[in-house]
Write an enzyme that holds these catalytic residues in place. Structure first.
Site, mmCIF file in Angstrom:
data_model
loop_
_atom_site.group_PDB
_atom_site.id
_atom_site.type_symbol
_atom_site.label_atom_id
_atom_site.label_comp_id
_atom_site.label_asym_id
_atom_site.label_seq_id
_atom_site.Cartn_x
_atom_site.Cartn_y
_atom_site.Cartn_z
ATOM 1 C CG HIS A 104 -1.742 -1.058 1.552
ATOM 2 N ND1 HIS A 104 -1.339 -2.187 2.195
ATOM 3 C CD2 HIS A 104 -3.071 -1.222 1.311
ATOM 4 C CE1 HIS A 104 -2.352 -3.020 2.328
ATOM 5 N NE2 HIS A 104 -3.423 -2.460 1.801
ATOM 6 C CG ASP A 107 1.790 -1.026 3.371
ATOM 7 O OD1 ASP A 107 1.052 -0.686 4.306
ATOM 8 O OD2 ASP A 107 1.472 -1.850 2.493
ATOM 9 C CG ASP A 310 -8.806 -10.998 7.386
ATOM 10 O OD1 ASP A 310 -8.502 -12.137 6.989
ATOM 11 O OD2 ASP A 310 -8.555 -9.970 6.749
HETATM 12 C C1 XUL Z 1 -7.376 -6.769 4.307
HETATM 13 C C2 XUL Z 1 -6.566 -7.149 3.133
HETATM 14 C C3 XUL Z 1 -5.743 -6.066 2.528
HETATM 15 C C4 XUL Z 1 -5.673 -6.125 1.046
HETATM 16 C C5 XUL Z 1 -4.957 -4.960 0.418
HETATM 17 O O1 XUL Z 1 -8.149 -7.787 4.800
HETATM 18 O O2 XUL Z 1 -6.560 -8.281 2.716
HETATM 19 O O3 XUL Z 1 -4.473 -6.110 3.087
HETATM 20 O O4 XUL Z 1 -5.047 -7.277 0.604
HETATM 21 O O5 XUL Z 1 -5.519 -3.733 0.750
#
Ligand code: XUL
Ligand code: CO
Length: 443
Positions: A104, A107, A310
């Site tokens: 990102h 990041d 998650d």
């Molecule tokens: C969040 C996720 C993110 C995406 C990129 O659950 O998977 O890290 O992969 O924004």
């Protein structure tokens, strides 16, 4: 470029030593240089490291702060810390032998006080990333923008009720697309971080979906205008952080893209843990995307079936991965996509070495699954079984159904005058599960 210091002392480049090695810091199944069908394993699997977990993850959770302290994080100037962190990252990419990484915008470079300052930081770090890519040969699988961490995005980015926030997000994605293009990114990902809602009491669902579509159309137009040729990917997730995310799963993503005339511009980045949060298997999501010709890339991780969030763990479930690989290989592979380890260390796993164990396990599990899936497909037993199960559609009235050259009247007449009652046939699920087991356990 000046020679940078060593950030992972005492850890060598991970070697392939075969399944019987006692060396915990060696690959047992992933030999990046092994050639299969004219391509190396590295080229087949296109493994990628997720910058946000591997190099920004601290182990923080809602109950406590981070536990993982890396030496390169100390320093007062955030841009020079970002630079040193990136040196450490590329040392890791090389030692773990991953040909790709993903990031990102926020990041790799810190957020500034203004958009202009954030963009300046990003430019400085992107230049450094390019130098490191050139020096190491590591490439960018995909870039994306973080449109969910900063408080301005508390109620979403493109689906925010405030058009000002939409505009800010547009500016941020514009810059992220430019950086991704500059670094040769092969894809660009849209994960709808907070593109969803918490309560319909304050939400106009239809307007928010329209705004999301407008945003994606603008991204498509801008990418075209700057000549960015990478593949656009939607990454579905049903919930978290919002209660209901608009890109719930692949099926609702396809419906959304088709509704708004976006389907020719997007494929899917499928994440294992997002699939299971949506109540699907990983393989199901892959099959749904593949059936629509929209399988793009994989965020390789796993959830914990006893936890409802998650957890982003490294996946060592070879059975699950073999089934996924069968579907991926049958669909012709991932094209410009790859397997990106969107997975993080557990909070108590604080040693730099843990980062190696984590990725070695993930890479070995995928490599083994890849080999098993190839063997299974080469033998063709499952394919043959399925083909025979549908054989009645290959000719006669079955063929006429598939090609839409018959109708209810004709079919009724056929049943009444010739066919009568159909004979039930076994689906033989248990036989097939045993057959799968025989491959997984050394057939
Ligand atoms: C969040 C996720 C993110 C995406 C990129 O659950 O998977 O890290 O992969 O924004
Ligand atoms: Co992801």
């Amino acid at each position: 470029m000046k020679k940078s210091r060593i950030h992972f002392p005492g850890i060598a480049t991970v070697a392939y030593e075969g399944p019987r090695t006692d060396n915990a810091l060696a690959f047992r199944h992933y030999d990046p240089t092994e050639v299969i069908d004219g391509r190396t394993m590295a080229e087949h699997l296109r493994f990628s490291i997720a910058y946000w977990h591997a190099f920004r993850g601290t182990g923080a959770d809602p109950f406590g702060p981070g536990t993982i302290v890396r030496p390169w994080e100390s320093g007062r100037d955030p841009v020079s810390v970002a630079r040193t962190r990136m040196d450490a990252a590329f040392e890791f990419f090389q030692k773990i032998r991953a040909p790709f990484y993903c990031f990102h915008d926020r990041d790799i470079a810190p957020e500034g006080r203004t958009l202009a300052e954030s963009n300046k930081f990003l430019d400085a770090i992107a230049a450094h990333a390019w130098d490191l890519q050139q020096a190491t040969g590591v490439k960018l699988l995909w870039g994306t923008a973080n449109l969910f961490s900063h408080p301005r995005y508390l109620a979403g980015a493109s689906t925010n009720p405030d058009a000002h926030v939409f505009a800010y997000a547009a500016a941020q994605v514009k810059k992220a697309l430019e950086i991704t293009k500059q670094l040769g990114g092969e894809n660009y990902v849209f994960w709808g971080g907070r593109e969803g809602y918490e309560t319909l009491l304050n939400t106009n669902l239809k307007r928010e979906q329209d705004h999301l579509a407008a945003f994606l159309h603008m991204a498509v137009d801008y990418a075209k205008s700057i000549g960015f040729k990478g593949q656009f990917l939607i990454e579905p997730k049903p919930k978290e952080p919002t209660k209901h995310q608009y890109d719930f799963d692949v099926a609702s993503g396809i419906a959304f893209l088709r509704t708004y005339g976006l389907e020719s511009h997007f494929k899917f980045n499928i994440e294992t843990n997002h699939a299971t949060l949506a109540g699907h298997t990983f393989q199901h999501e892959i099959e749904v995307a593949a059936a629509a010709g929209m399988l793009g890339s994989i965020d390789a991780n796993a959830g914990d079936l006893l936890l409802g969030w998650d957890t982003d763990q490294f996946n060592t479930d070879v059975r699950e991965l073999t089934l996924a690989m069968i579907s991926i290989l049958r669909a012709g592979g991932l094209g410009s996509g790859g397997f990106n380890f969107d997975a993080k260390l557990r909070r108590p796993s604080i040693d730099p070495e843990d980062l190696f164990h984590a990725h070695i396990g993930g890479m070995d599990a995928y490599a083994l699954a890849f080999k098993l899936a190839r063997r299974i497909l080469a033998d063709g037993k499952f394919e043959q079984f399925v083909a025979e199960r549908y054989a009645s559609y290959d000719s006669g009235f079955g063929r006429a159904i598939e090609t839409r050259r018959t109708n209810f009247r004709q079919l009724e007449k056929l049943v009444l005058t010739q066919l009568g009652e159909p004979t039930p046939r076994s689906g033989r699920q248990e036989y097939l599960e045993n057959l799968l087991m025989s491959y997984l356990h050394g057939r």
